[in-house]
Design an enzyme around this catalytic site. Structure first.
Site, short mmCIF file in Angstrom:
data_model
loop_
_atom_site.label_atom_id
_atom_site.label_comp_id
_atom_site.label_asym_id
_atom_site.label_seq_id
_atom_site.Cartn_x
_atom_site.Cartn_y
_atom_site.Cartn_z
N ASP A 52 -16.77 -61.14 47.03
CA ASP A 52 -18.02 -62.13 47.44
C ASP A 52 -18.35 -62.90 46.09
O ASP A 52 -18.45 -62.58 45.03
CB ASP A 52 -19.07 -61.30 47.68
CG ASP A 52 -20.40 -61.95 48.29
OD1 ASP A 52 -20.33 -63.24 48.25
OD2 ASP A 52 -20.76 -61.48 49.07
N ASP A 53 -17.85 -64.23 46.16
CA ASP A 53 -18.33 -65.16 45.45
C ASP A 53 -17.45 -65.18 43.97
O ASP A 53 -17.75 -65.50 43.03
CB ASP A 53 -19.72 -65.21 44.61
CG ASP A 53 -20.63 -65.47 45.76
OD1 ASP A 53 -20.40 -66.11 46.87
OD2 ASP A 53 -21.89 -65.60 45.31
N CYS A 88 -20.96 -68.01 51.99
CA CYS A 88 -20.56 -66.67 52.50
C CYS A 88 -20.46 -66.84 53.95
O CYS A 88 -19.38 -66.29 54.50
CB CYS A 88 -21.08 -65.56 51.76
SG CYS A 88 -22.95 -65.64 51.69
N ASP A 334 -14.88 -64.88 49.71
CA ASP A 334 -15.23 -65.86 50.74
C ASP A 334 -15.57 -67.09 50.18
O ASP A 334 -15.64 -68.06 51.23
CB ASP A 334 -16.51 -65.38 51.24
CG ASP A 334 -17.66 -64.88 50.13
OD1 ASP A 334 -17.30 -65.12 49.00
OD2 ASP A 334 -18.60 -64.13 50.83
N ASN A 335 -15.86 -67.45 49.02
CA ASN A 335 -15.95 -68.50 48.57
C ASN A 335 -15.67 -68.58 46.78
O ASN A 335 -15.71 -67.49 46.40
CB ASN A 335 -17.25 -69.40 48.60
CG ASN A 335 -18.50 -68.54 48.46
OD1 ASN A 335 -18.91 -68.00 49.51
ND2 ASN A 335 -18.86 -68.28 47.31
#
Length: 591
Positions: A52-53, A88, A334-335
């Site tokens: 995540d991130d 996300c 996700d990003n």
């Protein structure tokens, strides 16, 4: 005589033991051969890890040695991999459906424009990747973060479909490293207050891997740890004050990397402002902010150490099971994330490289080891890739195409990435109150953009909802500090050129391409030049820049917005349909 009889008995016993050992060894060998034969004949397993991130441009991958050892070094690094929405929930829905956010219309992290309720409202709970894989003969498992606004109140309204086994993180505890709540299958949510969320997900992931390995069908196991996302206190969410602090690492990692700083690239806290809209107005950061950014960065790297160990545990179990050689292992995020670049506080949501480029490592049968792949790939390509690996025919509504995983891959590639965003930017950390009234939310962050990498060009072009424009030539400006988009007409002979053509001619092509991509569907998202010039043999920006097409592109409607909105409202997004060349003639007549 008794002695002879005794010796005979010993010999008989020894022969019997030897025979038993031989039988056992033969049986074990046969089982091993049968197991290996079965693993070679059945469809491959898929282990999918999504953080995540996690940044790529800020070097986080250089601080996870076990992930590098097991996946990057044993497989392929796709260094030109991009997300299509740098947030996300929209990014995850695009990943699970193979469709751009303007086609899912899940564009935010919470209702009315996004989150789990929007995912359900749009009908995707019955029509997304795990459901498709189950229908194709796979057992499917998931643990960790799935969607935002998937909560302790609505987790059963309805339950997420498509998994044989699941254990989801739930809001408002998703981002609380020491107070997480997980919800298994159809059971009630369980609080893990006082435990670190990485320890919790590691146990759950290994348990699901045991279940998957014991099954008779190939498996798909997705593991989604929350690291290195910022920490969010559930109490702050309940009060309506969303404050995102630095992530909290496992105790054994909290003193690592004490001298590490955010990479001091040219776009880190630059002397001159860069970008457009609210980014251009950010003040230069003082030393207190810079020091905090370094602390935030170190905290992210420390939080990723738990993910590094998680991956090591999963790979080790696969090795012990003799299933690793029949398993594709895919690692991504996700990003991306920025910290201090363009004077930005910690966060994402922008179209800069830091936010849209993410790690992608793949290992598995036929994947070259230690290879670096330059092909342009995106998150909407992942669902088609899973289909390709599982031997499932691609769906017509896929906006992406399978990634070139093996050397013999003969699928079609693309040079472009469609990057889109709607609504507010979110800024993080203790110095995040830069929005109106000291808010952590920045309005009017809506934009549409196209990222192109081709032979001789490396470009980013965007149109914001206030109709500001950006054009960066990353071949000479890799840190996106010099916006080439002209604010006034120019006949300057020293004006930069792109592939030997003027900025005006290049922008005309880029804008027309973006006109197609901003509302494309299916094959038009993969082959956008065919929409513009279906009979002219144009397949790339280089092809389109031929002088005889100047008139055609000069006559195209321009990408623009009528107003800024918080979601995908077609009426706000100006012209939708480009002109199309159908006759293969000179388009000077359009002038």
């Amino acid at each position: 005589m008794k002695l002879v009889t005794a010796f005979a008995g010993l010999i008989a016993a020894a022969e019997g033991a030897a025979l038993t050992n031989l039988q056992n060894n033969l049986q074990s060998a046969v089982q091993t051969v049968l197991k290996h034969s079965e693993s070679q004949s059945r469809k491959p397993n898929i282990l999918f890890v999504i953080t995540d991130d996690q940044d790529l441009e800020l070097d986080s991958i250089n601080y996870t040695p076990l992930i590098s050892k097991h996946i990057r070094d044993e497989g392929t690094f796709f260094r030109n991999h991009f997300v299509t929405t740098a947030l996300c929930c929209p990014s995850r829905v695009s990943l699970w459906t193979g469709r751009q956010a303007h086609n899912t219309n899940v564009t935010d992290v919470h209702p009315p424009y996004g989150g789990y309720p929007k995912f359900v409202e749009r009908g995707f709970n019955d029509d997304f990747l795990p459901v498709w894989l189950q229908n194709a003969g796979y057992d499917t498992y998931y643990t960790g973060k799935m969607f935002n606004a998937h909560t302790v109140e609505n987790y059963h309204s309805p339950h997420i479909n498509g998994f044989n086994g699941s254990d989801f993180l739930l809001d408002p505890y998703t981002y609380s490293y020491l107070n997480s709540t997980y919800q298994r299958n159809r059971d009630e949510p369980v609080s893990h207050e006082g435990e670190h969320t990485i320890d919790v997900i590691t146990r759950k992931a290994l348990s699901f891997l045991d279940d998957a390995l014991d099954g008779e069908r190939p498996f798909f196991l997705a593991v989604s740890p929350v690291a290195p996302h910022s920490n969010v206190d559930p109490g702050a969410i309940a009060s309506g004050q969303i404050y995102m602090s630095a992530p909290i690492p496992l105790q054994r990692h909290e003193h690592l990397f004490e001298d590490v700083r955010v990479p001091r690239n040219k776009n880190f806290n630059p002397d001159q402002p860069s970008g457009v809209s609210w980014v251009r107005d950010l003040p230069k950061q003082n030393q207190s902010v810079i020091d905090y950014n370094d602390h935030f960065y170190r905290s992210r790297l420390r939080a990723l150490q738990g993910v590094d160990e998680l991956v090591d545990s999963l790979i080790t179990k696969l090795e012990d099971s003799d299933q690793l050689e029949n398993t594709y292992v895919i690692y991504t995020s996700d990003n991306g994330f920025h910290i201090g670049q363009h004077r930005l506080p910690p966060g994402k949501t922008c179209g800069f490289e830091e936010d849209i480029r993410v790690p992608l490592f793949i290992r598995g049968p036929g994947v070259p080891k230690g290879h670096v792949q330059d092909a342009v790939t995106t998150h909407v390509d992942l669902a088609p890739t899973f289909f390709h690996l599982a031997g499932i025919p691609a769906r017509e509504d896929f906006d992406g195409t399978a990634i070139p995983i093996t050397p013999d891959f003969d699928g079609e590639r693309h040079e472009h990435v469609t990057v889109e965003f709607w609504g507010s930017a979110v800024v993080e950390g203790i110095f995040s109150g830069i929005g109106p009234g000291g808010s952590t939310m920045i309005p009017n962050n809506t934009y549409k953009s196209v990222r192109l990498l081709g032979e001789g060009y490396n470009l980013y072009y965007s149109v914001w909802c206030n109709n500001e424009h950006e054009l960066y030539d990353l071949s000479i400006d890799p840190y996106q500090l010099n916006n080439l988009y002209p604010t006034t007409p120019s006949a300057n002979e020293d004006e930069p050129q792109i592939l030997g053509r003027s900025l005006t001619q290049a922008i005309n092509r880029l804008d027309a391409l973006l006109m197609v991509l901003k509302s494309c569907q299916g094959v038009t998202c993969i082959q956008p030049w065919d929409v513009l010039q279906p009979v002219d043999g144009v397949k790339s920006l280089q092809d389109a820049l031929v002088q005889e097409f100047d008139g055609f592109y000069a006559a195209q409607p321009q990408v623009s917005f009528d107003w800024c909105d918080k979601g995908y409202i077609v009426e706000a997004e100006g012209p939708q349909v480009p002109l199309t060349s159908r006759y293969g003639v000179s388009w000077d007549v359009w002038v």
